[in-house]
Design an enzyme around this catalytic site. Structure first.
Site, mmCIF file in Angstrom:
data_model
loop_
_atom_site.group_PDB
_atom_site.id
_atom_site.type_symbol
_atom_site.label_atom_id
_atom_site.label_comp_id
_atom_site.label_asym_id
_atom_site.label_seq_id
_atom_site.Cartn_x
_atom_site.Cartn_y
_atom_site.Cartn_z
ATOM 1 N N ASP A 1 1.156 -1.462 -0.324
ATOM 2 C CA ASP A 1 0.712 -0.151 -0.281
ATOM 3 C C ASP A 1 0.942 1.393 -0.624
ATOM 4 O O ASP A 1 1.945 1.364 1.127
ATOM 5 C CB ASP A 1 -0.933 -0.348 1.118
ATOM 6 C CG ASP A 1 -1.582 -0.900 1.498
ATOM 7 O OD1 ASP A 1 -1.894 -1.811 -0.140
ATOM 8 O OD2 ASP A 1 -2.713 -1.381 2.138
ATOM 9 N N GLY B 1 -6.767 -9.895 1.084
ATOM 10 C CA GLY B 1 -6.527 -11.350 1.588
ATOM 11 C C GLY B 1 -5.371 -11.250 2.768
ATOM 12 O O GLY B 1 -6.114 -11.641 3.469
ATOM 13 N N ASP C 1 -7.717 6.345 10.490
ATOM 14 C CA ASP C 1 -8.206 5.212 9.054
ATOM 15 C C ASP C 1 -8.681 4.039 9.029
ATOM 16 O O ASP C 1 -8.235 3.341 10.409
ATOM 17 C CB ASP C 1 -6.122 5.465 9.114
ATOM 18 C CG ASP C 1 -5.930 4.992 7.812
ATOM 19 O OD1 ASP C 1 -7.170 4.202 6.816
ATOM 20 O OD2 ASP C 1 -4.853 4.981 7.400
ATOM 21 N N ASN D 1 -19.757 -4.686 2.777
ATOM 22 C CA ASN D 1 -20.208 -3.543 3.615
ATOM 23 C C ASN D 1 -21.454 -3.005 2.478
ATOM 24 O O ASN D 1 -22.165 -3.455 2.215
ATOM 25 C CB ASN D 1 -19.491 -2.307 3.540
ATOM 26 C CG ASN D 1 -18.682 -1.942 2.383
ATOM 27 O OD1 ASN D 1 -19.390 -2.284 1.342
ATOM 28 N ND2 ASN D 1 -16.883 -1.362 1.963
ATOM 29 N N ALA E 1 -9.085 -1.547 5.643
ATOM 30 C CA ALA E 1 -8.204 -3.228 6.756
ATOM 31 C C ALA E 1 -9.192 -3.120 7.887
ATOM 32 O O ALA E 1 -9.240 -3.948 8.803
ATOM 33 C CB ALA E 1 -7.365 -3.069 7.139
ATOM 34 N N ALA E 2 -10.475 -2.202 8.252
ATOM 35 C CA ALA E 2 -11.279 -2.369 8.757
ATOM 36 C C ALA E 2 -12.056 -3.107 8.312
ATOM 37 O O ALA E 2 -12.612 -4.455 9.827
ATOM 38 C CB ALA E 2 -12.175 -1.199 9.440
ATOM 39 N N GLY E 3 -12.314 -3.567 7.311
ATOM 40 C CA GLY E 3 -13.439 -4.352 6.971
ATOM 41 C C GLY E 3 -12.507 -6.389 7.208
ATOM 42 O O GLY E 3 -13.112 -7.496 7.237
ATOM 43 N N ASP E 4 -11.508 -5.785 6.636
ATOM 44 C CA ASP E 4 -10.540 -7.106 6.773
ATOM 45 C C ASP E 4 -10.243 -7.486 8.389
ATOM 46 O O ASP E 4 -9.922 -8.775 8.120
ATOM 47 C CB ASP E 4 -9.802 -6.389 5.844
ATOM 48 C CG ASP E 4 -9.910 -5.629 4.260
ATOM 49 O OD1 ASP E 4 -10.121 -6.586 3.968
ATOM 50 O OD2 ASP E 4 -8.326 -5.714 4.053
HETATM 51 P P1 ATP Z 1 -12.993 -0.542 4.698
HETATM 52 O O1 ATP Z 1 -12.925 -0.663 3.800
HETATM 53 O O2 ATP Z 1 -12.574 0.672 5.616
HETATM 54 O O3 ATP Z 1 -11.603 -1.380 5.079
HETATM 55 P P2 ATP Z 1 -15.368 -1.771 4.610
HETATM 56 O O4 ATP Z 1 -16.433 -1.039 4.237
HETATM 57 O O5 ATP Z 1 -15.311 -2.635 4.402
HETATM 58 O O6 ATP Z 1 -14.101 -1.063 5.858
HETATM 59 P P3 ATP Z 1 -17.491 -0.871 7.239
HETATM 60 O O7 ATP Z 1 -18.393 -1.514 7.339
HETATM 61 O O8 ATP Z 1 -16.753 0.587 7.135
HETATM 62 O O9 ATP Z 1 -16.280 -1.673 5.728
HETATM 63 O O10 ATP Z 1 -16.562 -1.348 8.762
HETATM 64 C C1 ATP Z 1 -15.668 -2.155 9.162
HETATM 65 C C2 ATP Z 1 -16.463 -2.823 10.920
HETATM 66 O O11 ATP Z 1 -15.013 -2.110 11.493
HETATM 67 C C3 ATP Z 1 -17.943 -2.803 11.021
HETATM 68 O O12 ATP Z 1 -18.539 -2.948 10.820
HETATM 69 C C4 ATP Z 1 -17.395 -2.148 12.794
HETATM 70 O O13 ATP Z 1 -16.894 -3.046 13.277
HETATM 71 C C5 ATP Z 1 -15.566 -1.394 12.643
HETATM 72 N N1 ATP Z 1 -15.961 0.210 11.992
HETATM 73 C C6 ATP Z 1 -15.857 0.924 10.860
HETATM 74 N N2 ATP Z 1 -16.128 1.779 11.463
HETATM 75 C C7 ATP Z 1 -16.158 1.999 12.648
HETATM 76 C C8 ATP Z 1 -16.202 3.402 13.409
HETATM 77 N N3 ATP Z 1 -15.691 4.479 13.168
HETATM 78 N N4 ATP Z 1 -16.692 3.335 14.895
HETATM 79 C C9 ATP Z 1 -16.186 1.560 15.417
HETATM 80 N N5 ATP Z 1 -15.814 0.482 14.442
HETATM 81 C C10 ATP Z 1 -15.991 0.851 13.557
HETATM 82 O O1 RIB Z 2 -9.141 -3.282 2.686
HETATM 83 C C1 RIB Z 2 -8.390 -2.398 2.135
HETATM 84 C C2 RIB Z 2 -7.385 -3.501 1.488
HETATM 85 O O2 RIB Z 2 -7.347 -3.108 0.258
HETATM 86 C C3 RIB Z 2 -5.878 -2.320 1.320
HETATM 87 O O3 RIB Z 2 -4.761 -2.636 2.235
HETATM 88 C C4 RIB Z 2 -5.173 -2.499 -0.094
HETATM 89 O O4 RIB Z 2 -4.316 -3.328 0.045
HETATM 90 C C5 RIB Z 2 -6.855 -3.073 -0.670
HETATM 91 O O5 RIB Z 2 -6.223 -4.451 -1.649
#
Ligand code: ATP
Ligand code: RIB
Length: 303
Positions: free
Chosen positions: A15, A43, A250, A188, A253-256
């Site tokens: 990244d 992954g 930031d 998401n 990687a919250a979703g990951d």
């Molecule tokens: P990203 O693409 O940013 O990695 P995403 O869009 O795949 O994330 P989100 O639904 O935004 O997925 O976030 C995944 C999980 O992360 C949420 O279900 C929650 O548990 C946690 N999360 C994300 N944003 C927040 C926040 N502002 N406060 C607390 N938890 C959060």
């Molecule tokens: O989900 C976050 C990831 O998406 C980043 O680490 C980037 O490499 C892209 O794959």
């Protein structure tokens, strides 16, 4: 013997991250702040989340035969991940993601797939023993779909649970052949809207989207919803598992982190709601830190 190993099939990227005041509009050039080169890739992020949160994991992926690729393999090994099926690919670059992150912690991501696009069904066959021995196989959509179908089929043959994080969501609908092999899907709000063809604007439309995705045959839909946490449907009604309230630095990687944590909790025998609670806690910690791997918590930070 109960199978508890989590095999992740997916992408590995480097990244290239710039912090910015706001994400650039089309045609706009902006001056950003600091620049970081980080480990990432959906992954790899998910495999690292599994390993740091106490799961046993193997990763099936391709990287380029370059500095980024060799560094990724070395660092994956340091995380305790089985990298026997992370393949060096001659003459191709390792996947790269360009990520501006704004002052609210939001990002946009452009991925140059490089070696990720060359992960083939034959690579999956070469990892067949590892996949058949898995308790859970976790996948995303940064590698070719026919490869994922092969992996999901082998996973099913071995009796593993198949978890798909449908990110990034493609322009074309996902093949029914893949959906038929998925047990749990974790879109998401954007991905669920695209998949269901329903714009998610409130809880009623979230439920409609979940039910429409379930109608494709996937038993469990976990809709992640940022600061609102996650939603599922039980007997046709919406269930919210709220997020942990936290400061956002930031969200990369919250979703990951959520997906890796979910799989660890499921592999330890938790039910779906308990596993989502654990995943919310892990993902909430990740949003308080910058970067992808850099932001993923260790188990001791959660229990
Ligand atoms: P990203 O693409 O940013 O990695 P995403 O869009 O795949 O994330 P989100 O639904 O935004 O997925 O976030 C995944 C999980 O992360 C949420 O279900 C929650 O548990 C946690 N999360 C994300 N944003 C927040 C926040 N502002 N406060 C607390 N938890 C959060
Ligand atoms: O989900 C976050 C990831 O998406 C980043 O680490 C980037 O490499 C892209 O794959």
């Amino acid at each position: 013997m109960e199978k508890t190993r989590i095999v992740v099939v997916g992408s590995c990227n480097t990244d290239l991250v710039i912090s910015v005041d706001h994400l650039p509009a089309p045609g706009e050039t902006i001056i950003g702040h600091d620049f970081m080169t980080n480990q990432g890739g959906k992954g790899a992020n998910q495999a690292v989340a599994v390993a740091r949160l106490g799961g046993t994991t193997a990763f099936v992926a391709r990287v380029g035969d370059d500095g980024f690729g060799r560094q990724s393999i070395a660092l994956l090994k340091e995380e305790g991940i089985d990298t026997r099926h992370v393949l060096l690919t001659e003459g191709v670059a390792t996947g790269v993601a360009m990520i501006p992150v704004d002052c609210r912690g939001e990002n946009s991501i452009i991925v140059a797939s490089g070696a990720n696009a060359l992960l083939t069904p034959a690579d999956i066959d070469a990892a067949a023993d590892t996949i058949r021995e898995a308790g859970i196989v976790l996948m995303q959509l940064e590698t070719p779909v026919d490869t994922l179908i092969r992996a999901a089929r082998l996973a099913r043959e071995g009796g593993a649970l198949v978890v798909l994080n449908p990110a990034p969501f493609p322009k074309e609908p996902l093949p029914a052949e893949l959906l038929a092999l998925v047990d749990i899907i974790t879109p998401n709000e954007t991905e669920a809207s695209m998949m269901a063809g329903i714009s998610i604007t409130d809880e009623a439309s979230a439920l409609q989207a979940i039910l429409k995705i379930q109608a494709t045959g996937i038993k469990q839909v976990i809709l992640t919803a940022g600061s609102k946490g996650a939603y599922t449907a039980e007997s046709g009604s919406l269930v919210n598992i709220p997020a942990v309230k936290t400061e956002v630095v930031d969200t990369t990687a919250a979703g990951d982190t959520f997906c890796g944590a979910l799989c660890v909790a499921l592999s330890e025998g938790n039910g779906l709601t308990g596993a989502i609670r654990f995943a919310n806690r892990a993902a909430a910690l990740s949003v308080t830190r910058r970067g992808a791997w850099m932001s993923i918590p260790k188990r001791g930070e959660i229990d």
